[in-house]
Write an enzyme that holds these catalytic residues in place. Structure first.
Site, PDB file in Angstrom:
ATOM      1  N   ARG A 177      -5.661  16.287   4.074  1.00 29.09           N
ATOM      2  CA  ARG A 177      -4.650  15.184   4.299  1.00 29.09           C
ATOM      3  C   ARG A 177      -3.520  15.574   3.674  1.00 29.09           C
ATOM      4  O   ARG A 177      -2.637  14.988   3.083  1.00 29.09           O
ATOM      5  CB  ARG A 177      -5.150  13.832   3.308  1.00 29.09           C
ATOM      6  CG  ARG A 177      -4.618  12.641   4.199  1.00 29.09           C
ATOM      7  CD  ARG A 177      -4.741  11.543   3.409  1.00 29.09           C
ATOM      8  NE  ARG A 177      -4.414  10.275   4.225  1.00 29.09           N
ATOM      9  CZ  ARG A 177      -3.836   9.472   3.730  1.00 29.09           C
ATOM     10  NH1 ARG A 177      -3.740   9.146   2.157  1.00 29.09           N
ATOM     11  NH2 ARG A 177      -3.524   8.297   4.267  1.00 29.09           N
ATOM     12  N   ASP A 216     -12.899   2.501   4.827  1.00 22.26           N
ATOM     13  CA  ASP A 216     -11.685   2.171   5.660  1.00 22.26           C
ATOM     14  C   ASP A 216     -12.173   1.540   7.132  1.00 22.26           C
ATOM     15  O   ASP A 216     -11.110   1.314   7.957  1.00 22.26           O
ATOM     16  CB  ASP A 216     -10.953   3.637   6.111  1.00 22.26           C
ATOM     17  CG  ASP A 216      -9.937   3.823   4.943  1.00 22.26           C
ATOM     18  OD1 ASP A 216      -9.500   2.998   4.098  1.00 22.26           O
ATOM     19  OD2 ASP A 216      -9.521   4.789   4.519  1.00 22.26           O
ATOM     20  N   TRP A 264      -5.927   1.619  -6.836  1.00 22.59           N
ATOM     21  CA  TRP A 264      -6.006   3.233  -7.347  1.00 22.59           C
ATOM     22  C   TRP A 264      -6.944   3.774  -6.099  1.00 22.59           C
ATOM     23  O   TRP A 264      -8.163   3.874  -6.063  1.00 22.59           O
ATOM     24  CB  TRP A 264      -6.576   3.202  -8.617  1.00 22.59           C
ATOM     25  CG  TRP A 264      -6.907   4.365  -9.269  1.00 22.59           C
ATOM     26  CD1 TRP A 264      -7.146   5.578  -8.664  1.00 22.59           C
ATOM     27  CD2 TRP A 264      -6.558   4.744 -10.675  1.00 22.59           C
ATOM     28  NE1 TRP A 264      -7.076   6.797  -9.770  1.00 22.59           N
ATOM     29  CE2 TRP A 264      -6.851   6.054 -11.031  1.00 22.59           C
ATOM     30  CE3 TRP A 264      -6.214   3.876 -11.689  1.00 22.59           C
ATOM     31  CZ2 TRP A 264      -6.652   6.590 -12.210  1.00 22.59           C
ATOM     32  CZ3 TRP A 264      -5.987   4.546 -13.137  1.00 22.59           C
ATOM     33  CH2 TRP A 264      -6.258   5.899 -13.325  1.00 22.59           C
ATOM     34  N   ASP A 265      -6.007   4.742  -5.318  1.00 25.39           N
ATOM     35  CA  ASP A 265      -6.752   5.625  -4.542  1.00 25.39           C
ATOM     36  C   ASP A 265      -6.970   6.936  -4.974  1.00 25.39           C
ATOM     37  O   ASP A 265      -6.409   7.397  -5.890  1.00 25.39           O
ATOM     38  CB  ASP A 265      -5.760   5.476  -3.235  1.00 25.39           C
ATOM     39  CG  ASP A 265      -6.296   5.459  -1.986  1.00 25.39           C
ATOM     40  OD1 ASP A 265      -7.634   5.766  -1.967  1.00 25.39           O
ATOM     41  OD2 ASP A 265      -5.927   5.193  -0.751  1.00 25.39           O
ATOM     42  N   ASN A 282      -7.638  10.122  -2.074  1.00 27.68           N
ATOM     43  CA  ASN A 282      -7.797  10.478  -0.862  1.00 27.68           C
ATOM     44  C   ASN A 282      -8.359  11.788  -0.204  1.00 27.68           C
ATOM     45  O   ASN A 282      -8.419  12.081   0.911  1.00 27.68           O
ATOM     46  CB  ASN A 282      -6.502  10.170   0.218  1.00 27.68           C
ATOM     47  CG  ASN A 282      -6.538   8.694   0.418  1.00 27.68           C
ATOM     48  OD1 ASN A 282      -7.396   8.125   0.760  1.00 27.68           O
ATOM     49  ND2 ASN A 282      -5.357   8.165   0.015  1.00 27.68           N
ATOM     50  N   ASP A 301       0.882  -1.152   0.017  1.00 27.03           N
ATOM     51  CA  ASP A 301      -0.026   0.122   0.094  1.00 27.03           C
ATOM     52  C   ASP A 301       0.787   1.250   0.047  1.00 27.03           C
ATOM     53  O   ASP A 301       2.028   1.191  -0.230  1.00 27.03           O
ATOM     54  CB  ASP A 301      -0.937   0.116   1.245  1.00 27.03           C
ATOM     55  CG  ASP A 301      -2.260   0.944   1.108  1.00 27.03           C
ATOM     56  OD1 ASP A 301      -2.356   1.760   1.114  1.00 27.03           O
ATOM     57  OD2 ASP A 301      -3.297   0.087   0.647  1.00 27.03           O
ATOM     58  N   ASP A 302       0.233   2.383   0.495  1.00 29.68           N
ATOM     59  CA  ASP A 302       1.168   3.625   0.731  1.00 29.68           C
ATOM     60  C   ASP A 302       2.292   3.601   1.250  1.00 29.68           C
ATOM     61  O   ASP A 302       2.552   2.882   2.096  1.00 29.68           O
ATOM     62  CB  ASP A 302      -0.079   4.725   1.208  1.00 29.68           C
ATOM     63  CG  ASP A 302       0.226   6.010   0.954  1.00 29.68           C
ATOM     64  OD1 ASP A 302       1.374   6.472   0.333  1.00 29.68           O
ATOM     65  OD2 ASP A 302      -0.311   6.849   1.360  1.00 29.68           O
TER      66      ASP A 302
HETATM   67  C1  DGJ Z   1      -6.960   5.393   2.275  1.00 26.32           C
HETATM   68  C2  DGJ Z   1      -7.342   3.927   1.737  1.00 26.32           C
HETATM   69  O1  DGJ Z   1      -8.797   3.741   1.956  1.00 26.32           O
HETATM   70  C3  DGJ Z   1      -6.639   3.133   2.633  1.00 26.32           C
HETATM   71  O2  DGJ Z   1      -6.802   1.567   2.427  1.00 26.32           O
HETATM   72  C4  DGJ Z   1      -5.116   3.058   2.553  1.00 26.32           C
HETATM   73  O3  DGJ Z   1      -4.824   2.812   0.982  1.00 26.32           O
HETATM   74  C5  DGJ Z   1      -4.668   4.702   2.772  1.00 26.32           C
HETATM   75  N1  DGJ Z   1      -5.529   5.720   1.685  1.00 26.32           N
HETATM   76  C6  DGJ Z   1      -3.334   4.844   2.297  1.00 26.32           C
HETATM   77  O4  DGJ Z   1      -3.088   6.167   2.295  1.00 26.32           O
END
Ligand code: DGJ
Length: 725
Positions: free
Chosen positions: A440, A545, A474-475, A477, A363-364
């Site tokens: 964020r 989340d 693919w996020d 945020n 992940d990130d």
């Molecule tokens: C938000 C996502 O919903 C999480 O699962 C994770 O990937 C974080 N971003 C990472 O920054």
């Protein structure tokens, strides 16, 4: 399915699996709605025109049919407009060259198309027989082409409008919605979704009333609520009553409106949100509007959901993946957040070796100097300090365990503290005179710019093309806020939000469609962009989340009203849960996560052999019933918004096997005996129920029900399987 035009009555009949949709062209050239509901004979429906259609309450100034004593207001519309005798919510509203905002859209021909034309700028449902109805404002040569598509195996009609300016003077659209759906009465409820981060798609049910009930997004993503709505007769429940599901295939600013009209009828409309929207059409230009999927069932809200789920699986979600066994991931996010190195990642992957978990998702935090969420987005090169030997070192380790490798991106974002921002500050969305909102600690890229899109495509594709990456998350945020593009003229800034959506779909075409072997999962700060526009590209989307099992019963219940279980990505995570602090059993977490596309997201580096055995058992169990999640019919037996219980049942199409998972939130002493009645089985079939070691008739099961033996305590689940004997 069929589309039929009766020339005598000028009536169009559109017939899907079990639906009829009918309208006719009245003597003024107005497309007047007649009927939408259960499949009926192709009889005349003109006797349904309650007012005779001509009881005038206002006067229409002359029109092509020269009918001085008519008000269009009397007619249920196929496409509502503004002025010229129409008073309800307009579907289209514009500024003409003369400075007025009037339209009068009347019949200008039709075509019946065996092959549905795909949209040029946006995703839409595939296949289906299509009616193209042309309406024209004869005074200004502004045209609306209404597309209606029906399918022989789903009770769904897909609709959209293409607006075109056929005049030499420009016209400015101030509203360009996708559809008008006229309903004969407002004795109905509007079921809509509200929500926020970690609390997506909560359910709200409101009786329709005179005036407008509306849901919308103004933040350039479809957001944690949802671009969808259900209109259900007031008596409708999961099994009975009429329900109409409305889902926009759109991922940016949207609006949906349900309006109770003075005469007791109702009208639904919506599409691209007209808040902060304008779109200029020069001579010959057109604007496509997002497709809306409208499902109907007289078998309650459950029946309507099953129609939508089938439509999505057959005609929206990628055929390559939709019904295929899904990757079961171990994702490191909640296990490590940003605090990892290669050894830690390898240990997490090692922790689930031999369990059947088959994909490790990094992940990130793997790129640039990304050691926290304040920097490096956009610097899509690997952080070799954390990962010596680059991605290949960790990929080969993961592959050596027999697992696939997946990688996280947030392609549309940029951090102020990043090399790419230092080199190209203009890549971020930024309005003159304003400071940017640091949601964020990151900015949204201005993907309406071609140079930004090229940068994103080149950087993501070069990573995908140079490594053995078989899965991408693919996020996205944050919301986009200071909506402005330096490259758009001042008088076109209100095109930004829709241009963002078009740019997003172009990115998906250039990244996802060019990597057909890679499985892409969508995500947006949890489930902040969970819509059919995105599901066209992503076979599954991270639902929320909040992976606490109790919260998930609500979120997954709400999501399932519109979206199939297979679209919901659901993980087993650690306890106490990182969002709610609640502790639930591993079994409960798995049973709830297994009602979607399942996976794991916790630090498995310390897994013992016992933990691995438990996980192996869960994965084996999941794989046994996975086909029911991917292709089965969903029956929602118990609503957690209304009771202490939640229960989902998935039944195979041939009714040969099924799974039922029941959940009790709070335990107690001396409580009422809880009995649950399975649904969707064949009453004449016999089923083996391994948990009872009994063979029982479908009729017995569905009528006499079952009493789930919940363990003592809170947050417990019981699962039953049904196998035809
Ligand atoms: C938000 C996502 O919903 C999480 O699962 C994770 O990937 C974080 N971003 C990472 O920054």
């Amino acid at each position: 399915m069929a589309i039929y035009f009766d020339r005598t009555t000028k009536t169009f009949y559109l017939e899907g699996k079990d639906i009829t949709y009918a309208f006719f062209i009245n003597k003024y050239g107005f497309a007047e709605h007649l009927y939408f509901g259960k499949r009926i004979s192709r009889d005349t429906l003109l006797h349904l025109r309650a007012t005779g259609g001509e009881v005038a309450s206002a006067t229409v100034p002359g029109n092509v049919y020269n009918a001085p004593f008519c008000s269009y207001q009397q007619f249920p519309a196929e496409l509502s407009f503004f002025g010229t005798g129409y008073f309800n919510e307009p579907t289209v509203h514009l500024l003409n060259a003369e400075g007025d905002r009037l339209t009068e859209l009347l019949y200008d021909g039709y075509e019946i198309l065996d092959e549905k034309p795909q949209m040029k700028t946006m995703p839409s449902m595939r296949g289906g027989k299509t009616l193209k109805l042309k309406l024209r404002d004869y005074a200004t040569d502004f045209c609306a082409e209404l597309y209606y598509t029906v399918y022989d195996d789903v009770s769904v009609i897909a609709r959209r409008v293409v607006y075109r300016n056929e005049r030499s003077e420009a016209v400015k659209l101030e509203r360009a919605y996708s559809f008008t759906l006229s309903l004969p009465d407002m004795k109905r409820d509007v079921i809509s979704f509200y929500g926020a981060w970690a609390s997506e798609r909560q359910i709200q049910r409101t009786p329709m009333h005179h005036g407008v009930i509306s849901v919308d997004s103004k933040v350039s993503r479809s957001t944690h609520l949802n671009p969808s709505m259900v209109i259900a007769t007031s008596n409708a429940n999961e099994e009975h009553g009429e329900a109409i599901g409305i889902a926009l295939m759109y991922s940016s600013h949207f609006v949906l409106k349900a309006e109770g009209l003075p005469n007791g009828a109702a009208q639904i409309t919506g599409g691209i949100n007209d808040f902060d929207f304008e779109w200029t059409l020069e001579e010959g230009e057109e604007l496509e509007t997002p497709e809306v999927i409208i499902a109907y069932s007289d078998e309650g809200i459950g029946g309507m959901s099953r129609e939508l789920h089938d439509a999505a699986r057959e005609y929206i979600i990628d055929k390559k993946f939709v019904k295929k066994s899904r990757p079961i991931v171990i994702n490191n996010w909640e296990g490590t957040y940003f605090d990892f190195n290669a050894e830690k990642l390898k240990a997490i992957a090692d922790g689930v070796r031999g369990t059947g978990v088959d994909t490790f998702v990094l992940d990130d935090g793997w790129f640039g100097k990304r050691n926290n969420d304040r920097c490096a987005l956009g610097d899509w090169w690997v952080n070799e300090e954390k990962l010596p030997g680059g991605l290949d070192a960790i990929i080969s380790h993961v592959n050596s365990l027999g697992m696939k490798f997946g990688l996280w991106f947030e392609p549309e974002m940029i951090s102020e503290d990043s090399d790419i921002y230092r080199a190209h500050p203009e890549y971020a969305i930024k309005a003159p005179l304003r400071k940017n909102c640091y949601s964020r600690q990151q900015f949204v890229m201005d993907i309406t710019r071609a140079d930004v899109r090229d940068y994103i495509v080149d950087s993501v594709n070069s990573i995908l093309d140079s490594h053995n990456i078989e899965y991408v998350k693919w996020d996205y945020n944050r919301h986009a806020t200071e909506l402005y593009s330096a490259l758009l003229p001042k008088d076109r800034q209100s095109e930004f939000a829709h241009r963002y959506a078009l740019a997003l779909y172009e990115l998906c075409e250039r990244i996802i469609k060019t990597h057909p072997q890679v499985f892409f999962e969508g995500c947006a700060g949890g489930g902040g962009r969970f819509d059919y526009g995105m599901l066209y590209y992503f076979p599954q989307i991270w639902t929320s989340d909040d992976s606490d099992a109790h919260e998930r019963t609500h979120i997954q219940y709400g999501t399932s009203i519109i979206y199939p279980m297979s679209a919901m990505s659901c993980h087993v995570s650690a306890v106490p849960n990182h969002q709610t602090g609640r502790s639930t059993d591993m079994k409960t977490r798995a049973d709830i996560a297994h009602l979607g596309a399942t996976g794991y997201e916790l630090d498995t580096s310390s897994f013992t052999d016992d933990d691995r055995n438990v996980t192996r058992g869960q994965v084996e169990e999941y794989r046994k019933h996975e086909e029911l999640i991917l292709s089965g019919d969903l029956y929602r037996l118990e609503n957690p918004f209304e009771s202490n219980f939640f229960a989902f049942m998935a039944v195979s199409k041939d009714k040969g096997n099924a799974i039922l998972t029941a959940y009790r939130a709070l335990g107690g002493v001396n409580r009422e005996i809880y009995r649950i009645k399975p649904r969707g089985l064949d009453k004449s079939k016999k089923y083996f129920v391994p948990e009872l070691n009994l063979i029982l008739g479908g009729d017995t099961l569905m009528n006499a029900g079952l009493i789930p033996p919940f363990e003592d305590g809170d947050f417990k689940t019981v699962t039953y399987h049904f196998e035809e004997k």
